[in-house]
Motif scaffolding. Structure first.
Motif, PDB file in Angstrom:
ATOM      1  N   VAL A 137      -6.312   0.210   5.157  1.00 47.45           N
ATOM      2  CA  VAL A 137      -6.671   1.907   4.359  1.00 47.45           C
ATOM      3  C   VAL A 137      -6.185   3.160   4.801  1.00 47.45           C
ATOM      4  O   VAL A 137      -5.618   3.566   3.980  1.00 47.45           O
ATOM      5  CB  VAL A 137      -7.854   1.418   4.258  1.00 47.45           C
ATOM      6  N   VAL A 138      -6.335   3.174   6.212  1.00 50.69           N
ATOM      7  CA  VAL A 138      -6.422   4.559   6.852  1.00 50.69           C
ATOM      8  C   VAL A 138      -4.847   5.116   6.507  1.00 50.69           C
ATOM      9  O   VAL A 138      -3.841   5.946   5.670  1.00 50.69           O
ATOM     10  CB  VAL A 138      -6.712   4.702   8.316  1.00 50.69           C
ATOM     11  N   CYS A 139      -3.956   3.576   6.922  1.00 47.58           N
ATOM     12  CA  CYS A 139      -2.650   4.106   7.371  1.00 47.58           C
ATOM     13  C   CYS A 139      -2.054   4.234   5.689  1.00 47.58           C
ATOM     14  O   CYS A 139      -1.528   4.900   5.315  1.00 47.58           O
ATOM     15  CB  CYS A 139      -1.803   3.119   7.421  1.00 47.58           C
ATOM     16  N   LEU A 142      -3.056   7.745   3.761  1.00 48.21           N
ATOM     17  CA  LEU A 142      -2.150   8.535   4.436  1.00 48.21           C
ATOM     18  C   LEU A 142      -0.576   8.763   4.151  1.00 48.21           C
ATOM     19  O   LEU A 142      -0.345   9.808   3.491  1.00 48.21           O
ATOM     20  CB  LEU A 142      -1.407   8.385   6.249  1.00 48.21           C
ATOM     21  N   ALA A 143      -0.203   7.429   3.585  1.00 48.05           N
ATOM     22  CA  ALA A 143       1.095   7.034   2.932  1.00 48.05           C
ATOM     23  C   ALA A 143       1.176   7.587   1.288  1.00 48.05           C
ATOM     24  O   ALA A 143       2.215   8.738   1.253  1.00 48.05           O
ATOM     25  CB  ALA A 143       1.536   5.945   2.898  1.00 48.05           C
ATOM     26  N   VAL A 144      -0.128   7.215   0.402  1.00 49.02           N
ATOM     27  CA  VAL A 144       0.851   7.487  -0.486  1.00 49.02           C
ATOM     28  C   VAL A 144      -0.642   9.139  -0.875  1.00 49.02           C
ATOM     29  O   VAL A 144      -0.427   9.018  -1.900  1.00 49.02           O
ATOM     30  CB  VAL A 144      -0.125   5.987  -1.930  1.00 49.02           C
ATOM     31  N   GLY A 145      -1.686   9.004  -0.324  1.00 42.44           N
ATOM     32  CA  GLY A 145      -2.101   9.977  -0.902  1.00 42.44           C
ATOM     33  C   GLY A 145      -1.814  11.296   0.634  1.00 42.44           C
ATOM     34  O   GLY A 145      -2.251  12.566  -0.179  1.00 42.44           O
ATOM     35  N   VAL A 146      -1.528  11.655   0.786  1.00 43.40           N
ATOM     36  CA  VAL A 146      -1.481  12.733   2.336  1.00 43.40           C
ATOM     37  C   VAL A 146       0.291  13.134   2.297  1.00 43.40           C
ATOM     38  O   VAL A 146       0.600  13.910   1.821  1.00 43.40           O
ATOM     39  CB  VAL A 146      -1.731  12.490   3.428  1.00 43.40           C
ATOM     40  N   VAL A 354       9.045   8.137   6.068  1.00 45.30           N
ATOM     41  CA  VAL A 354       7.730   8.999   6.718  1.00 45.30           C
ATOM     42  C   VAL A 354       6.722   7.518   5.969  1.00 45.30           C
ATOM     43  O   VAL A 354       6.003   6.486   6.290  1.00 45.30           O
ATOM     44  CB  VAL A 354       6.221   9.648   6.962  1.00 45.30           C
ATOM     45  N   SER A 355       6.503   7.805   4.606  1.00 46.49           N
ATOM     46  CA  SER A 355       5.780   7.491   4.003  1.00 46.49           C
ATOM     47  C   SER A 355       5.576   6.222   3.828  1.00 46.49           C
ATOM     48  O   SER A 355       5.252   5.114   3.591  1.00 46.49           O
ATOM     49  CB  SER A 355       5.657   7.713   2.332  1.00 46.49           C
ATOM     50  N   ALA A 356       7.879   5.052   3.449  1.00 39.38           N
ATOM     51  CA  ALA A 356       7.681   3.857   3.744  1.00 39.38           C
ATOM     52  C   ALA A 356       7.430   3.548   5.297  1.00 39.38           C
ATOM     53  O   ALA A 356       6.689   2.389   5.387  1.00 39.38           O
ATOM     54  CB  ALA A 356       8.919   3.703   3.391  1.00 39.38           C
ATOM     55  N   SER A 359       3.682   2.519   4.654  1.00 40.77           N
ATOM     56  CA  SER A 359       2.363   1.705   3.819  1.00 40.77           C
ATOM     57  C   SER A 359       3.462   0.565   4.942  1.00 40.77           C
ATOM     58  O   SER A 359       2.353  -0.609   4.131  1.00 40.77           O
ATOM     59  CB  SER A 359       3.639   1.626   2.915  1.00 40.77           C
ATOM     60  N   LEU A 360       4.200  -0.080   5.833  1.00 40.90           N
ATOM     61  CA  LEU A 360       4.839  -0.664   6.513  1.00 40.90           C
ATOM     62  C   LEU A 360       3.097  -1.150   7.088  1.00 40.90           C
ATOM     63  O   LEU A 360       3.013  -2.644   7.307  1.00 40.90           O
ATOM     64  CB  LEU A 360       5.502  -0.961   6.898  1.00 40.90           C
ATOM     65  N   LEU A 361       3.121  -0.301   7.990  1.00 43.33           N
ATOM     66  CA  LEU A 361       2.027  -0.653   8.943  1.00 43.33           C
ATOM     67  C   LEU A 361       1.066  -0.830   8.289  1.00 43.33           C
ATOM     68  O   LEU A 361      -0.194  -1.775   8.738  1.00 43.33           O
ATOM     69  CB  LEU A 361       1.713   0.286   9.765  1.00 43.33           C
ATOM     70  N   GLY A 362       0.581  -0.153   7.297  1.00 46.92           N
ATOM     71  CA  GLY A 362      -0.713  -0.473   6.589  1.00 46.92           C
ATOM     72  C   GLY A 362      -0.787  -1.964   5.994  1.00 46.92           C
ATOM     73  O   GLY A 362      -1.750  -2.705   6.025  1.00 46.92           O
ATOM     74  N   ALA A 363       0.868  -2.037   5.320  1.00 44.91           N
ATOM     75  CA  ALA A 363       0.305  -3.795   4.913  1.00 44.91           C
ATOM     76  C   ALA A 363       0.956  -4.991   5.734  1.00 44.91           C
ATOM     77  O   ALA A 363      -0.040  -6.037   5.892  1.00 44.91           O
ATOM     78  CB  ALA A 363       2.004  -3.771   4.526  1.00 44.91           C
ATOM     79  N   LEU A 364       1.330  -4.414   7.502  1.00 47.20           N
ATOM     80  CA  LEU A 364       1.254  -4.905   8.615  1.00 47.20           C
ATOM     81  C   LEU A 364      -0.329  -5.572   8.975  1.00 47.20           C
ATOM     82  O   LEU A 364      -0.853  -6.661   8.804  1.00 47.20           O
ATOM     83  CB  LEU A 364       1.550  -4.792   9.205  1.00 47.20           C
ATOM     84  N   ASN A 365      -1.058  -4.534   8.779  1.00 52.61           N
ATOM     85  CA  ASN A 365      -2.867  -4.463   8.791  1.00 52.61           C
ATOM     86  C   ASN A 365      -4.023  -5.065   8.567  1.00 52.61           C
ATOM     87  O   ASN A 365      -4.886  -6.230   8.477  1.00 52.61           O
ATOM     88  CB  ASN A 365      -3.424  -3.191   9.701  1.00 52.61           C
ATOM     89  N   LEU A 366      -3.250  -5.179   7.505  1.00 58.57           N
ATOM     90  CA  LEU A 366      -4.203  -5.908   6.196  1.00 58.57           C
ATOM     91  C   LEU A 366      -3.620  -7.533   5.948  1.00 58.57           C
ATOM     92  O   LEU A 366      -5.069  -8.088   5.812  1.00 58.57           O
ATOM     93  CB  LEU A 366      -3.464  -5.446   4.255  1.00 58.57           C
TER      94      LEU A 366
END
Length: 440
Positions: A137-139, A142-146, A354-356, A359-366
């Motif tokens: 969620v944090v990743c 950060l990707a889409v909101g920051v 950076v955003s991509a 997002s990739l690291l976020g998807a991996l953790n999810l």
């Protein structure tokens, strides 16, 4: 050379991201376990040969060679055999149980994991799962909101010199043309790098808003406020009506029943957007994150179906789906391509890369979060399911006035755990093969 270095950097960033995710996942188990008194002799990132380690108190912390996982060793995971159901001497379960209990010194018998209460077992085993959820969620936030989502922005990436003359409505690949053939953008003095602040009084912050404003204003002269070199200017732009290609919401060309490119008459200026990032408003972030989490859970719930489609893609029977299963090899390729995209040319801004990557690291953790929810050993979800069953048995016994049935004998599930482990290895091998022969 620059492209290759950027590609390698992306893979290294992914490896580091995986290592950090694993490290925090295991901390999610270790911290509450230590808090509840469980003896924890080892905490390692990676598998295989030991690279480095140090001892702090009773725990050895270290790093091993293969950064594809990690572990925290909690003593006493398996309870003693029930008196009424002794293990067969020399069996796999008997050996595993003896090994687990032999690691506990006499004075540490009360510090065994199996002695924890059901709520504490759940906290320890769910700690790693929830850590991956939080990281994911944090990743994503950060990707889409920051940093912002990759998008076509209101900043101009190109300005076409001449009006289109091709019958399909495509921009003519020429730069020199008569004054009367110059585009409205050139006549008005628009340049690549200008940011459209407003068009005919309508504030614009995205390319979609610019397109909508151009369509609404038609072919009359309008005032356009731009920002150039930090200063705002007002230009007068008079669009012209020309035949333009019809595209869908993703920018792909739309063809008719005869297979020919569809065109339509509409206002034309001669400008194109620059790629950049647009931040998702805070009010929309819960929906974006919720969609990502539910999509991941759905993918895990339909894992067998997804695996079948992946194999079919590997055999060339069907197209590879961008929403299908991916191995670490495929994720590594994505990471490399993400950082290498536009490297040295500036065509893909750093913010987009950076955003991509986030997002990739976020998807991996999810994915790690959802996968570990599967209620089968050796996954965390298997231990959570065991603790839930233990709690349910004790609750039913109390309600019926019966004696406490004691701990759930998780050792009996060792054969299931081994079978699941073999299946996971096979699945990983299959997905690696698919990512090699039919890469996304």
């Amino acid at each position: 050379m620059t492209h290759t270095l950027a590609y390698v950097l992306g893979v290294l960033v992914l490896v580091l991201g995986v290592a950090v995710s694993v490290a925090l996942h295991e901390l999610g188990h270790m911290i509450p376990a230590k808090r509840f008194g469980v003896k924890v002799p080892e905490y390692f990132i990676g598998f295989g040969p030991r690279i480095w380690s140090t001892r702090r108190g009773e725990t050895e912390y270290g790093v091993k060679a293969i950064w594809l996982g990690g572990y925290v060793k909690l003593l006493g995971m398996l309870p003693p055999a029930p008196p009424d159901r002794p293990d067969k001497p020399g069996s796999m379960i008997d050996e595993a149980r003896r090994e687990s209990l032999a690691e506990l010194a006499e004075e540490d018998r009360d510090r065994a994991f199996y002695r924890l209460s059901v709520p504490r077992k759940l906290i320890v085993m769910a700690g790693g799962i929830l850590t991956n959820l939080v990281l994911g969620v944090v990743c994503l936030v950060l990707a889409v909101g920051v940093v912002g989502q990759p998008a076509r922005t209101s900043t101009l990436g190109s300005v076409t010199s001449c009006l289109p003359t091709d019958a399909s409505g495509q921009d003519a690949p020429v730069e020199d043309c008569a004054a009367e053939e110059k585009t409205p953008a050139v006549r008005a003095g628009l340049r690549a790098g200008d940011t459209i602040v407003s068009w005919d009084g309508s504030t614009t912050s995205t390319w979609a808003e610019v397109q909508e404003a151009i369509g609404a204003s038609g072919t009359r002269a309008v005032e356009v406020v731009i920002e150039r070199d930090g200063a705002r200017r007002t230009l007068s732009v008079t669009p012209v009506e020309v035949s333009r290609p019809v595209t869908d919401d993703n920018g792909a060309p739309v063809t008719g029943a005869d297979g020919e490119q569809l065109t339509q008459m509409r206002p034309y200026v001669g400008i194109g957007p620059a790629l950049g990032t647009v931040r998702v408003p805070p009010s929309q972030l819960p929906a974006v994150v919720g969609q990502a989490v539910t999509g991941t859970l759905k993918a895990i719930a339909t894992l067998p179906v997804g695996l079948v489609h992946s194999v079919a893609a590997g055999l060339g029977i069907e197209e590879r789906s961008s929403e299908g299963l991916v191995s670490l090899v495929g994720i590594g390729r994505m990471a490399g391509e993400t950082t290498a995209a536009g490297a040295g040319s500036g065509t893909v801004p750093l913010s987009v890369r950076v955003s991509a990557m986030l997002s990739l690291l976020g998807a991996l953790n999810l994915a790690l979060f959802a996968f570990n929810l599967v209620p089968l050993p050796p996954l965390d979800g298997g231990h959570v399911a065991g603790a839930c069953w233990e709690g349910l048995r004790r609750l039913l016994a109390r309600m019926r006035g019966r004696p406490d049935p004691g701990h759930v004998d998780t050792a009996r599930l060792l054969p299931v755990g081994q079978a699941v482990f073999v299946l996971l290895v096979i699945m990983a091998a299959v997905l690696i093969w698919v990512d090699i022969v039919a890469p996304l």
